[in-house]
Design a protein around this motif. Structure first.
Motif, mmCIF file in Angstrom:
data_model
loop_
_atom_site.group_PDB
_atom_site.id
_atom_site.type_symbol
_atom_site.label_atom_id
_atom_site.label_comp_id
_atom_site.label_asym_id
_atom_site.label_seq_id
_atom_site.Cartn_x
_atom_site.Cartn_y
_atom_site.Cartn_z
ATOM 1 N N ALA A 62 0.830 -1.210 0.000
ATOM 2 C CA ALA A 62 0.000 0.000 0.000
ATOM 3 C C ALA A 62 0.863 1.257 0.000
ATOM 4 N N VAL A 63 1.973 1.221 0.702
ATOM 5 C CA VAL A 63 2.887 2.370 0.754
ATOM 6 C C VAL A 63 3.533 2.584 -0.615
ATOM 7 N N ILE A 64 4.012 1.513 -1.212
ATOM 8 C CA ILE A 64 4.665 1.619 -2.524
ATOM 9 C C ILE A 64 3.674 2.086 -3.582
ATOM 10 N N ASP A 65 2.451 1.554 -3.534
ATOM 11 C CA ASP A 65 1.424 1.972 -4.499
ATOM 12 C C ASP A 65 1.099 3.454 -4.340
ATOM 13 N N ALA A 66 1.051 3.927 -3.106
ATOM 14 C CA ALA A 66 0.733 5.345 -2.870
ATOM 15 C C ALA A 66 1.785 6.250 -3.499
ATOM 16 N N VAL A 67 3.054 5.854 -3.416
ATOM 17 C CA VAL A 67 4.123 6.654 -4.024
ATOM 18 C C VAL A 67 4.013 6.635 -5.543
ATOM 19 N N VAL A 68 3.791 5.458 -6.101
ATOM 20 C CA VAL A 68 3.684 5.334 -7.562
ATOM 21 C C VAL A 68 2.520 6.176 -8.085
ATOM 22 N N ASN A 69 1.382 6.076 -7.441
ATOM 23 C CA ASN A 69 0.205 6.837 -7.884
ATOM 24 C C ASN A 69 0.412 8.337 -7.734
ATOM 25 N N ALA A 70 1.186 8.733 -6.731
ATOM 26 C CA ALA A 70 1.415 10.165 -6.488
ATOM 27 C C ALA A 70 2.205 10.819 -7.607
ATOM 28 N N MET A 71 2.954 10.033 -8.355
ATOM 29 C CA MET A 71 3.803 10.604 -9.406
ATOM 30 C C MET A 71 3.013 11.341 -10.478
ATOM 31 N N GLN A 72 1.757 10.976 -10.654
ATOM 32 C CA GLN A 72 0.937 11.598 -11.695
ATOM 33 C C GLN A 72 0.173 12.818 -11.201
ATOM 34 N N ASP A 73 0.263 13.106 -9.924
ATOM 35 C CA ASP A 73 -0.442 14.271 -9.384
ATOM 36 C C ASP A 73 0.202 15.551 -9.891
ATOM 37 N N GLU A 74 -0.611 16.538 -10.248
ATOM 38 C CA GLU A 74 -0.071 17.777 -10.824
ATOM 39 C C GLU A 74 0.798 18.553 -9.850
ATOM 40 N N ASN A 75 0.666 18.270 -8.561
ATOM 41 C CA ASN A 75 1.470 18.979 -7.556
ATOM 42 C C ASN A 75 2.705 18.192 -7.118
#
Length: 381
Positions: free
Chosen positions: A48-61
């Motif tokens: 869950a931690v690793i997925d959260a980081v990967v998904n965050a990469m696409q956030d505009e901020n």
């Protein structure tokens, strides 16, 4: 010729920085090194931690400068973590400051509260960084003894006999590093009373609460602690995120604001993706700790067997990420003892002396080695 700053005359290179160069050199020469010295978790964070980081990469901020105080959801995650696990209520807007690892918090706190010549109470044995940072900011280390006969807790009669007129700050850390002594709420209450009596800022370094410990505690559980105390905590050991550098300092708004004045001049905020991963870690349920501790428990049993194979007496009451053991009678030098094992058996163990003079006669094993490697270490004897 460029001259060095005078402050470098009062510190040495960190022990593990220099010693691990020697260990790596031996490994490069083909030696089958088993590193049981440094407490760097070899286990992974949760998916869950690793997925959260990967998904965050696409956030505009994701790739902009971040707030000096961290994301609101990270601070809330830290507040919820303290409420759920310690029963400590904290205002996420004013009483929590995320850090790039709790080690940097030691420097920030020292810069915020210490002037040249102020004295600092430092545990012996204890984390070496307390001393080095104290020296770097021009303050004066004053060591207080922790001894096995007193279960590695302070002797308050001895503390009261010290000249405390210049003491501004006191470091402690329970569960204790390197011994693993648990501490207690009764001990914390005595420390808070001592700090209030002598107008001393008390700082508890608390990164090992959840490793092989069935009763996590916080200094901030004591009534009135926020008046005189800060607590450092970290995700490094609790969630296997040592290299991510995520920590926190917690306490009253006034004290936190002072630390923020330093920190905001030292960095430009923690990377967005790491903060998102930290939020996911803080939301882990109890099964995370249970699963992690099943692994560490097996490792501890084997490591105790290794220590006893060396003729050492293990401190059985210890919790946390390390096994602390007394050397056999007649051994005069912890450092000579571990160096002999390193050269002859290619096993690196930490000598107790790097934590202070009261560490002489002891060694420390880290539980950051897989079971089969510990078994191999045992077989080498």
């Amino acid at each position: 010729m460029i001259t060095l700053a005078n402050r470098l005359n009062v510190v040495e290179e960190y022990y593990f920085s220099s010693k691990l160069r020697e260990v790596r050199q031996l490994a490069s020469e083909g030696k089958p090194i088993i590193n049981m010295g440094i407490g760097s978790p070899d286990l992974k964070p949760s998916q869950a931690v690793i997925d959260a980081v990967v998904n965050a990469m696409q956030d505009e901020n994701a790739h902009q400068y971040q707030s000096y105080q961290g994301l609101p959801e990270l601070r809330k995650g830290m507040a919820d973590f303290y409420q759920n696990n310690y029963g400590v209520a904290l205002n996420s807007n004013t009483e929590i400051l995320p850090l790039m690892g709790s080690k940097e918090g030691i420097m920030h706190i020292s810069l915020a509260f210490l002037n040249e010549g102020d004295e600092v109470l430092i545990p012996n044995p204890g984390y070496p960084t307390y001393t080095s940072v104290t020296n770097l900011v021009g303050a004066v280390p004053v060591y207080y003894d922790l001894k096995e006969a007193n279960n590695w807790e302070p002797d308050f009669e001895a503390l009261e006999k010290l000249n405390l007129s210049k003491v501004k700050l006191m470091w402690l850390g329970y569960p204790h590093m390197p011994t693993g002594a648990r501490g207690s709420l009764e001990l914390f209450a005595k420390l808070i009373a001592f700090a209030k009596k002598h107008n001393i800022l008390l700082v508890n370094d608390n990164p090992y609460s959840f490793v092989l410990n069935d009763n996590p505690m916080s200094l901030l559980q004591v009534e009135g602690a926020k008046d005189v105390a800060l607590e450092l905590n970290s995700l490094s050991k609790t969630f296997n995120m040592a290299g991510w550098r995520v920590g926190m300092v917690l306490g009253s708004a006034t004290l936190i604001d002072a630390v923020l004045k330093v920190k905001s001049n030292m960095d430009s905020g923690m990377f967005f993706g790491i903060q998102k991963g930290a939020v996911a870690a803080l939301n882990s349920d109890k099964s995370w700790f249970e699963d992690m501790n099943k692994i560490y428990r097996k490792r501890r049993i084997l490591t105790e067997q290794l220590a006893e194979k060396l003729g050492c007496e293990v401190y059985k009451e210890g919790v946390g990420l390390f096994v602390w053991a007394k050397l056999p009678a007649g051994i005069e030098s912890s450092e000579d003892f571990i160096d002999k094992i390193l050269i002859e058996k290619s096993i690196f163990i930490t000598p107790g002396t790097i934590f202070g003079s009261n560490g002489e006669g002891y060694i420390r094993f880290a539980l950051c080695v897989k079971e089969e490697k510990i078994e191999e270490a045992i077989s080498r004897f």
